[in-house]
Design a protein around this motif. Sequence first.
Motif, PDB file in Angstrom:
ATOM      1  N   THR A 136       0.841  -1.204   0.000  1.00  0.00           N
ATOM      2  CA  THR A 136       0.000   0.000   0.000  1.00  0.00           C
ATOM      3  C   THR A 136       0.876   1.255   0.000  1.00  0.00           C
ATOM      4  OG1 THR A 136      -1.591  -1.254   1.291  1.00  0.00           O
ATOM      5  CG2 THR A 136      -1.955   1.110   1.176  1.00  0.00           C
ATOM      6  N   GLY A 137       2.016   1.183   0.686  1.00  0.00           N
ATOM      7  CA  GLY A 137       2.942   2.320   0.722  1.00  0.00           C
ATOM      8  C   GLY A 137       3.423   2.655  -0.684  1.00  0.00           C
ATOM      9  N   ASP A 138       3.750   1.614  -1.465  1.00  0.00           N
ATOM     10  CA  ASP A 138       4.222   1.850  -2.848  1.00  0.00           C
ATOM     11  C   ASP A 138       3.100   2.475  -3.687  1.00  0.00           C
ATOM     12  OD1 ASP A 138       6.640   0.752  -2.175  1.00  0.00           O
ATOM     13  OD2 ASP A 138       5.990  -1.291  -2.677  1.00  0.00           O
ATOM     14  N   ILE A 139       1.880   2.017  -3.457  1.00  0.00           N
ATOM     15  CA  ILE A 139       0.750   2.579  -4.221  1.00  0.00           C
ATOM     16  C   ILE A 139       0.585   4.066  -3.895  1.00  0.00           C
ATOM     17  CG2 ILE A 139      -1.777   2.477  -4.542  1.00  0.00           C
ATOM     18  CD1 ILE A 139      -1.592  -0.529  -3.855  1.00  0.00           C
ATOM     19  N   ILE A 140       0.705   4.391  -2.607  1.00  0.00           N
ATOM     20  CA  ILE A 140       0.562   5.807  -2.208  1.00  0.00           C
ATOM     21  C   ILE A 140       1.656   6.638  -2.872  1.00  0.00           C
ATOM     22  CG2 ILE A 140       0.672   7.422  -0.254  1.00  0.00           C
ATOM     23  CD1 ILE A 140      -0.462   5.113   1.514  1.00  0.00           C
ATOM     24  N   ILE A 141       2.895   6.146  -2.789  1.00  0.00           N
ATOM     25  CA  ILE A 141       4.020   6.922  -3.335  1.00  0.00           C
ATOM     26  C   ILE A 141       3.891   7.062  -4.848  1.00  0.00           C
ATOM     27  CG2 ILE A 141       6.527   6.866  -3.711  1.00  0.00           C
ATOM     28  CD1 ILE A 141       6.723   5.835  -0.811  1.00  0.00           C
ATOM     29  N   GLU A 142       3.452   5.997  -5.495  1.00  0.00           N
ATOM     30  CA  GLU A 142       3.270   6.029  -6.954  1.00  0.00           C
ATOM     31  C   GLU A 142       2.231   7.113  -7.330  1.00  0.00           C
ATOM     32  OE1 GLU A 142       4.833   4.667  -9.356  1.00  0.00           O
ATOM     33  OE2 GLU A 142       3.410   5.447 -10.856  1.00  0.00           O
ATOM     34  N   SER A 143       1.174   7.202  -6.507  1.00  0.00           N
ATOM     35  CA  SER A 143       0.099   8.134  -6.869  1.00  0.00           C
ATOM     36  C   SER A 143       0.484   9.611  -6.662  1.00  0.00           C
ATOM     37  CB  SER A 143      -1.174   7.814  -6.076  1.00  0.00           C
ATOM     38  OG  SER A 143      -0.959   8.092  -4.711  1.00  0.00           O
ATOM     39  N   VAL A 144       1.585   9.847  -5.946  1.00  0.00           N
ATOM     40  CA  VAL A 144       2.006  11.256  -5.745  1.00  0.00           C
ATOM     41  C   VAL A 144       3.371  11.511  -6.388  1.00  0.00           C
ATOM     42  CG1 VAL A 144       0.707  11.566  -3.589  1.00  0.00           C
ATOM     43  CG2 VAL A 144       3.047  10.717  -3.491  1.00  0.00           C
ATOM     44  N   SER A 145       3.736  10.647  -7.342  1.00  0.00           N
ATOM     45  CA  SER A 145       5.120  10.678  -7.845  1.00  0.00           C
ATOM     46  C   SER A 145       5.472  11.969  -8.594  1.00  0.00           C
ATOM     47  CB  SER A 145       5.391   9.460  -8.727  1.00  0.00           C
ATOM     48  OG  SER A 145       4.452   9.462  -9.772  1.00  0.00           O
ATOM     49  N   ASP A 146       4.454  12.725  -9.030  1.00  0.00           N
ATOM     50  CA  ASP A 146       4.816  13.995  -9.686  1.00  0.00           C
ATOM     51  C   ASP A 146       5.186  15.071  -8.651  1.00  0.00           C
ATOM     52  OD1 ASP A 146       2.234  13.863  -8.844  1.00  0.00           O
ATOM     53  OD2 ASP A 146       1.390  15.024 -10.511  1.00  0.00           O
ATOM     54  N   THR A 147       4.914  14.846  -7.373  1.00  0.00           N
ATOM     55  CA  THR A 147       5.214  15.834  -6.331  1.00  0.00           C
ATOM     56  C   THR A 147       6.298  15.359  -5.371  1.00  0.00           C
ATOM     57  OG1 THR A 147       2.809  16.113  -6.287  1.00  0.00           O
ATOM     58  CG2 THR A 147       4.056  17.351  -4.653  1.00  0.00           C
ATOM     59  N   LEU A 148       6.362  14.054  -5.174  1.00  0.00           N
ATOM     60  CA  LEU A 148       7.143  13.492  -4.066  1.00  0.00           C
ATOM     61  C   LEU A 148       7.919  12.259  -4.495  1.00  0.00           C
ATOM     62  CD1 LEU A 148       4.519  13.272  -1.225  1.00  0.00           C
ATOM     63  CD2 LEU A 148       6.850  13.956  -0.895  1.00  0.00           C
ATOM     64  N   ARG A 149       9.080  12.050  -3.837  1.00  0.00           N
ATOM     65  CA  ARG A 149       9.813  10.806  -4.096  1.00  0.00           C
ATOM     66  C   ARG A 149       9.907  10.011  -2.798  1.00  0.00           C
ATOM     67  NH1 ARG A 149      12.812  14.579  -5.855  1.00  0.00           N
ATOM     68  NH2 ARG A 149      14.432  14.111  -4.323  1.00  0.00           N
ATOM     69  N   GLY A 150       9.901   8.697  -2.935  1.00  0.00           N
ATOM     70  CA  GLY A 150       9.918   7.828  -1.760  1.00  0.00           C
ATOM     71  C   GLY A 150      11.184   7.960  -0.933  1.00  0.00           C
ATOM     72  N   ASN A 151      12.271   8.468  -1.557  1.00  0.00           N
ATOM     73  CA  ASN A 151      13.519   8.541  -0.787  1.00  0.00           C
ATOM     74  C   ASN A 151      13.718   9.890  -0.098  1.00  0.00           C
ATOM     75  OD1 ASN A 151      14.091  10.177  -2.907  1.00  0.00           O
ATOM     76  ND2 ASN A 151      15.921   9.070  -3.618  1.00  0.00           N
ATOM     77  N   GLU A 152      12.693  10.743  -0.145  1.00  0.00           N
ATOM     78  CA  GLU A 152      12.820  12.020   0.584  1.00  0.00           C
ATOM     79  C   GLU A 152      12.682  11.761   2.079  1.00  0.00           C
ATOM     80  OE1 GLU A 152      10.958  15.648  -1.090  1.00  0.00           O
ATOM     81  OE2 GLU A 152      10.130  14.299  -2.598  1.00  0.00           O
ATOM     82  N   ARG A 153      13.528  12.459   2.845  1.00  0.00           N
ATOM     83  CA  ARG A 153      13.461  12.296   4.307  1.00  0.00           C
ATOM     84  C   ARG A 153      12.233  13.040   4.825  1.00  0.00           C
ATOM     85  NH1 ARG A 153      17.219   8.793   5.947  1.00  0.00           N
ATOM     86  NH2 ARG A 153      19.008   8.904   4.575  1.00  0.00           N
ATOM     87  N   LEU A 154      11.564  12.394   5.759  1.00  0.00           N
ATOM     88  CA  LEU A 154      10.318  12.955   6.290  1.00  0.00           C
ATOM     89  C   LEU A 154      10.487  14.388   6.779  1.00  0.00           C
ATOM     90  CD1 LEU A 154       7.822  11.383   6.279  1.00  0.00           C
ATOM     91  CD2 LEU A 154       8.188  10.764   8.627  1.00  0.00           C
ATOM     92  N   ARG A 155      11.582  14.622   7.512  1.00  0.00           N
ATOM     93  CA  ARG A 155      11.810  15.941   8.124  1.00  0.00           C
ATOM     94  C   ARG A 155      11.923  17.065   7.086  1.00  0.00           C
ATOM     95  NH1 ARG A 155      13.466  16.675  13.234  1.00  0.00           N
ATOM     96  NH2 ARG A 155      14.519  14.712  13.596  1.00  0.00           N
ATOM     97  N   THR A 156      12.206  16.687   5.823  1.00  0.00           N
ATOM     98  CA  THR A 156      12.393  17.725   4.804  1.00  0.00           C
ATOM     99  C   THR A 156      11.087  18.024   4.048  1.00  0.00           C
ATOM    100  OG1 THR A 156      12.927  16.163   3.060  1.00  0.00           O
ATOM    101  CG2 THR A 156      14.770  16.944   4.437  1.00  0.00           C
ATOM    102  N   LEU A 157      10.040  17.232   4.308  1.00  0.00           N
ATOM    103  CA  LEU A 157       8.798  17.419   3.539  1.00  0.00           C
ATOM    104  C   LEU A 157       8.040  18.647   4.027  1.00  0.00           C
ATOM    105  CD1 LEU A 157       7.391  13.775   3.324  1.00  0.00           C
ATOM    106  CD2 LEU A 157       8.880  14.991   1.714  1.00  0.00           C
TER     107      LEU A 157
END
Length: 292
Positions: free
Chosen positions: A242-263
């Motif tokens: 489910t995590g991959d599905i979420i990340i895939e659906s926001v891939s034009d804004t966000l990347r999975g390797n971004e650190r949480l603290r920087t979002l």
Amino acid sequence: MRLLTEDRIRLMLRKYGVRPDRTLGQSFLVDPGVAREIVRSAQLDKETSVLEIGGGIGILSEMIARVAGSVHVVEVDSRLAEALREVLGTYSNVDVIEGDALEVDLPDVNRIVSNLPYSISSAITFRLMNEVSFDFAVLMYQKEFAHRLLAEPGMQHYSRLSVDAQYLTEFQHIMDVPAQMFYPVPAVDSVVVRMEPRKAGRFARNQDVFFWLVHGIYSYPNKQLRKALGIWLKNMGEDKSTGDIIIESVSDTLRGNERLRTLNQDKLITLADAVLDLIEEGMLGGPRGVEE
Ligand code: SAM
């Protein structure tokens, strides 16, 4: 106005039998210059109603009473509430509310002006944000706490508190206040901030989902988003993919390797909206009330 010098504060505390209690954050402002600057920043006039949390022996309350239309002062310590009634007795626009600011009914006002009891900083801040209507507040906090409220993404102090608080309100630094400006001198310095309900910018489609997600993933602020999402979903018994599905659906804004603290807030809102999509499609359970 009688200035509350350190000697006078000592005498008043003795008179009312108050031994300053650290657990109640009882450090009293002794510098009238700081008190004046706090009150000046609140931009008060006779049309303004004010709420003050933790009146102490009234250094701020009296300055506020002189310029504002009305002031509601909450104080939990019954001896200090008695002192406040005496110090402020000549002001007909003052209402002393004796009780715990986390429990008593709080009135809607134009301003909140307080040197807050540090022991309840977080709880009272969110109570004010969620339950009291006000234009803006001028609040004194312990330095580290204020730095978290003011922190921007990527900064050392940027934390779940920063994300939660900044979703609801906007903060601005007003001034630093050294520990020596209080009696007794506390262990840490303070910072005065301006807090205003956030009206501009983007909001999540569902605020409960935003906070649910942030609380879930921010247990791991230094982890990469993909990892933090995975741990949170696994802990809830959800499928890891489910995590991959979420990340895939926001891939034009966000990347999975971004650190949480920087979002930043915008990216977290994008993420919360994507999570809401999955909840609405029945692919993910949500916080109580959202999934139905
Ligand atoms: N306003 C005064 C000043 O600036 O000198 C006093 C500020 S002192 C930092 C915090 C005050 O909040 C103390 O008088 C303390 O007794 C009061 N206080 C502590 N916990 C409280 C609570 N839960 N509800 C209301 N007042 C509280």
